[in-house]
Design an enzyme around this catalytic site. Structure first.
Site, short mmCIF file in Angstrom:
data_model
loop_
_atom_site.label_atom_id
_atom_site.label_comp_id
_atom_site.label_asym_id
_atom_site.label_seq_id
_atom_site.Cartn_x
_atom_site.Cartn_y
_atom_site.Cartn_z
N CYS A 15 3.36 0.56 -8.32
CA CYS A 15 3.73 -0.82 -8.05
C CYS A 15 4.38 -1.44 -9.29
CB CYS A 15 2.51 -1.64 -7.65
SG CYS A 15 1.78 -1.09 -6.11
N CYS B 45 -1.99 1.51 -4.31
CA CYS B 45 -0.71 2.16 -4.66
C CYS B 45 -0.64 2.52 -6.13
CB CYS B 45 0.48 1.31 -4.24
SG CYS B 45 0.67 -0.24 -5.11
N CYS C 236 0.87 -1.17 0.00
CA CYS C 236 0.00 0.00 0.00
C CYS C 236 0.91 1.23 0.00
CB CYS C 236 -1.01 -0.01 1.15
SG CYS C 236 -0.32 0.12 2.79
#
Length: 138
Positions: free
Chosen positions: A90, A86, A12
């Site tokens: 990522c 996120c 996250c």
């Protein structure tokens, strides 16, 4: 201790709430069968105190956890990469199982707001364990 059957990375933004709860549940429920990692794209200084309190209510102590920065190495070493808000930050590598769990961000919230998020994460982790176990029986 036997070799883990799978590895899971929870990601996250701040690695202070959702990913910490998910990692805590998976470690607690799956034991050493699953290698568990968690990190954030912009880690906070500490785990959200309301998250720590909510997890303690479940008998899971994450008070000594510290938010960590997401690294390519951690993603490469994981079978499952589970993102929680996120976005494009990522990294993506072929051959990994990617899941995106859409969850409310507990940042700045009190424990009363964190509990339903925690409970939703518990259910998602239970489903994940079932999926991992199912792959083993094939």
């Amino acid at each position: 201790m036997s070799k883990p059957i799978s590895s899971v990375m929870f990601v996250c933004v701040h690695n202070a709430g959702r990913s910490q709860m998910a990692a805590g549940y998976l470690s607690h429920m799956a034991g050493d069968r699953v290698e568990v990692r968690s990190s954030g794209t912009m880690p906070a200084d500490k785990v959200n105190p309301a998250v720590v309190e909510a997890m303690l209510e479940e008998g899971i102590d994450i008070s000594s956890n510290t938010p960590k920065v997401l690294t390519d190495e951690d993603v490469k070493a994981s079978d499952y990469v589970i993102t929680m808000g996120c976005g494009d930050a990522c990294p993506f590598y072929p051959g990994k199982t990617y899941l995106d769990w859409v969850l409310t961000d507990p940042a700045g919230q009190g424990v009363d707001t964190v509990r339903p998020i925690r409970d939703e994460i518990r259910g998602l982790v239970e489903s994940l364990i079932a999926e991992i176990d199912k792959k083993l029986t094939r």
